[in-house]
Design an enzyme around this catalytic site. Structure first.
Site, PDB file in Angstrom:
ATOM      1  N   CYS A 168      85.716  58.246  35.194  1.00  0.00           N
ATOM      2  CA  CYS A 168      86.834  57.308  35.073  1.00  0.00           C
ATOM      3  C   CYS A 168      86.560  56.171  34.096  1.00  0.00           C
ATOM      4  O   CYS A 168      87.442  55.351  33.836  1.00  0.00           O
ATOM      5  CB  CYS A 168      87.197  56.760  36.451  1.00  0.00           C
ATOM      6  SG  CYS A 168      87.613  58.069  37.620  1.00  0.00           S
ATOM      7  N   HIS A 308      88.892  47.328  37.745  1.00  0.00           N
ATOM      8  CA  HIS A 308      88.948  48.775  37.946  1.00  0.00           C
ATOM      9  C   HIS A 308      89.671  49.081  39.258  1.00  0.00           C
ATOM     10  O   HIS A 308      90.526  49.969  39.303  1.00  0.00           O
ATOM     11  CB  HIS A 308      87.540  49.360  37.966  1.00  0.00           C
ATOM     12  CG  HIS A 308      87.501  50.839  38.146  1.00  0.00           C
ATOM     13  ND1 HIS A 308      87.984  51.710  37.194  1.00  0.00           N
ATOM     14  CD2 HIS A 308      87.063  51.612  39.171  1.00  0.00           C
ATOM     15  CE1 HIS A 308      87.827  52.957  37.618  1.00  0.00           C
ATOM     16  NE2 HIS A 308      87.277  52.931  38.820  1.00  0.00           N
ATOM     17  N   GLU A 319      82.971  45.824  43.104  1.00  0.00           N
ATOM     18  CA  GLU A 319      83.381  45.228  41.827  1.00  0.00           C
ATOM     19  C   GLU A 319      83.583  43.733  41.963  1.00  0.00           C
ATOM     20  O   GLU A 319      83.146  42.950  41.115  1.00  0.00           O
ATOM     21  CB  GLU A 319      84.660  45.885  41.306  1.00  0.00           C
ATOM     22  CG  GLU A 319      85.127  45.267  39.990  1.00  0.00           C
ATOM     23  CD  GLU A 319      86.383  45.898  39.424  1.00  0.00           C
ATOM     24  OE1 GLU A 319      86.718  45.594  38.264  1.00  0.00           O
ATOM     25  OE2 GLU A 319      87.025  46.699  40.143  1.00  0.00           O
ATOM     26  N   LYS A 339      96.264  49.324  38.771  1.00  0.00           N
ATOM     27  CA  LYS A 339      96.345  50.646  39.393  1.00  0.00           C
ATOM     28  C   LYS A 339      97.233  50.624  40.634  1.00  0.00           C
ATOM     29  O   LYS A 339      97.624  51.689  41.124  1.00  0.00           O
ATOM     30  CB  LYS A 339      94.945  51.150  39.751  1.00  0.00           C
ATOM     31  CG  LYS A 339      94.100  51.552  38.549  1.00  0.00           C
ATOM     32  CD  LYS A 339      92.766  52.131  38.999  1.00  0.00           C
ATOM     33  CE  LYS A 339      91.883  52.517  37.815  1.00  0.00           C
ATOM     34  NZ  LYS A 339      91.379  51.331  37.083  1.00  0.00           N
ATOM     35  N   HIS A 344      95.664  55.839  39.657  1.00  0.00           N
ATOM     36  CA  HIS A 344      94.403  55.950  38.925  1.00  0.00           C
ATOM     37  C   HIS A 344      94.485  57.099  37.928  1.00  0.00           C
ATOM     38  O   HIS A 344      94.534  58.265  38.313  1.00  0.00           O
ATOM     39  CB  HIS A 344      93.261  56.176  39.913  1.00  0.00           C
ATOM     40  CG  HIS A 344      91.908  56.082  39.300  1.00  0.00           C
ATOM     41  ND1 HIS A 344      91.700  55.790  37.963  1.00  0.00           N
ATOM     42  CD2 HIS A 344      90.658  56.250  39.844  1.00  0.00           C
ATOM     43  CE1 HIS A 344      90.416  55.780  37.719  1.00  0.00           C
ATOM     44  NE2 HIS A 344      89.757  56.056  38.833  1.00  0.00           N
ATOM     45  N   PHE A 405      82.535  58.056  38.642  1.00  0.00           N
ATOM     46  CA  PHE A 405      81.583  58.843  39.425  1.00  0.00           C
ATOM     47  C   PHE A 405      80.343  59.097  38.573  1.00  0.00           C
ATOM     48  O   PHE A 405      80.437  59.394  37.385  1.00  0.00           O
ATOM     49  CB  PHE A 405      82.189  60.183  39.835  1.00  0.00           C
ATOM     50  CG  PHE A 405      83.163  60.119  40.990  1.00  0.00           C
ATOM     51  CD1 PHE A 405      83.509  58.920  41.583  1.00  0.00           C
ATOM     52  CD2 PHE A 405      83.728  61.286  41.493  1.00  0.00           C
ATOM     53  CE1 PHE A 405      84.399  58.872  42.656  1.00  0.00           C
ATOM     54  CE2 PHE A 405      84.614  61.261  42.561  1.00  0.00           C
ATOM     55  CZ  PHE A 405      84.950  60.047  43.142  1.00  0.00           C
TER      56      PHE A 405
END
Length: 418
Positions: A168, A308, A319, A339, A344, A405
């Site tokens: 991502c 994010h 985060e 988002k 996403h 990831f």
């Protein structure tokens, strides 16, 4: 050697909030959700029945019927977003010589590549008599680098051309790579971004199996709720974002309109877990700090952070802890999670959100986080999260965070053009 200045001169997008930049920006500022029931396949037996799909996309607006058969949807989205960005930048590649074309490149990202083609072809193979009747375009349709190749062929460009894959964080990595190559003098202009067309049975079922997706089937439009106490996972999205990234003098000499200056970027790694972020946001903090140092800015210079923040329990908090450690409670920095509206977009998220952070500078307006009604008490109290409605604010510098990831982190910083 003096560093070359790098600017952004064109933007293009296809995403759940709009099929062009203006539509996207207006819907985002109005706080609209792009979520709804999945229409691409029958999801009735799945745990999640909704996603943020692109709406009203017509491939025939960009390709002949013959060519449509050659390209997976992720490549079609890539070309559509790029066409808008090229037009927006006022680019005309006619008349360029080979030397000039060799200084124009394409760096395009995707996490999944042609997953829909892959699924469709294997399903046909295994449901048949075992005779391998694969589409002759099977391999070029599924490989992740093909979008970059198609874009270069479309405009006859000979410069650096490749894809970046960092889950991502992929498209934020792509635009940072473009920035670096231009700054080093290896290119004068690069089309950079990312695309994803991963609302497919295997993708949705796979994320369900890993407990990553929201299952708020009774209210899809409110399912993505970053930082909220009742968040239960992210909402899958799709689309593309394209940026024209250009050396400053090159842009000035051709009379380009400049959206923002690309100040710098930072990349790091959590080195912690396959899918989870480090609990204290180790990689996120390192990436943000690296971006600030690369930009020769301090944390106090940043007015807005597009987080994010996917609406997962662990990811949101890690985060925010990282942000708190870097910004040390500076409440002049506003944070929002868009988002909550787009869902996403996986490998395309970084480029699409970079467009938002650039437009925030252009319009001196910060888009809000929607759907969040009760902030998780574990969120650091020193942070200023914008919830509910977009606001006007003086903005000189913005930060765009993306994480993937595998522990990948990428942070880009943009500045108001002086």
């Amino acid at each position: 050697m003096k560093k070359r200045r790098v600017v952004v001169t064109g933007l293009g997008t296809i995403n759940p909030l709009g099929n062009n930049v203006n539509e996207f920006w207006n819907n985002c500022i109005e706080g609209k959700s792009g979520a709804g029931p999945i229409t691409k396949f029958d999801s009735s037996k799945f745990k999640t029945h909704f996603a943020c799909e692109v709406k009203g996309f017509n491939a025939e607006d960009y390709f002949s019927r013959k060519d449509i058969r050659k390209y997976d949807l992720f490549t079609q989205y890539a070309v559509a977003a790029t066409d808008e960005a090229v037009k927006d930048a006022g680019l005309n590649f006619e008349g360029l010589n080979d030397k000039e074309r060799a200084k124009i490149g394409v760096i395009w990202a995707s996490g999944y590549g042609g997953i829909s083609t892959f699924e469709e072809q294997l399903q046909e193979f295994y449901s048949g008599d075992g005779t391998p009747r694969f589409n002759p375009f099977f391999i070029p349709k599924i490989i992740t680098d093909i979008a970059a190749g198609v874009i270069s062929m479309r405009y006859d460009l000979y410069g650096p051309n490749y894809c970046t894959v960092s889950a991502c964080a992929s498209s934020n990595t792509a635009i940072i790579n473009a920035f670096d190559l231009i700054r080093l003098g290896r290119a004068n202009l690069i089309i950079a971004g990312g695309s994803e067309a991963s609302i497919t049975p295997a993708s949705i079922r796979g994320f369900n199996a890993s407990q990553a997706l929201s299952k708020r089937n009774d209210s899809p439009e409110t399912a993505s709720r970053p930082f909220d106490m009742e968040r239960d996972g992210f909402v899958a999205g799709e689309g593309a974002g394209a940026l024209i990234i250009e050396e400053y003098e090159h842009a000035i000499n051709r009379g380009a309109i400049i959206y923002a200056e690309f100040m710098g970027g930072g990349m790091a790694t959590d080195a912690y877990h396959l899918t989870s972020t480090h609990p204290e946001g180790r990689g996120a903090a390192l990436g943000m700090q690296a971006a600030l140092e690369d930009s020769e800015l301090s944390a106090s210079d940043i007015a807005y952070i597009n987080a994010h923040a996917t609406s997962t329990s662990a990811g949101d908090l890690s985060e925010l802890k990282a942000i708190a450690s870097i910004f040390e409670g500076n409440r002049n920095v506003l944070i929002s999670a868009t988002k909550s509206m787009t869902g996403h977009l996986l490998g395309a998220a970084g480029a699409v959100e970079a467009i938002l952070t650039i437009l925030a500078i252009r319009h001196q307006t910060i888009p809000a986080t929607i759907n969040t009604t009760s902030i998780d008490p574990a969120v650091p109290k020193c942070l200023n999260i914008l919830i509910g409605h977009a606001i006007k604010k003086e903005i000189n510098y913005t930060m765009n965070n993306t994480f993937g990831f595998g522990g990948h982190t990428a942070t880009s910083i943009f500045g108001k053009m002086e």
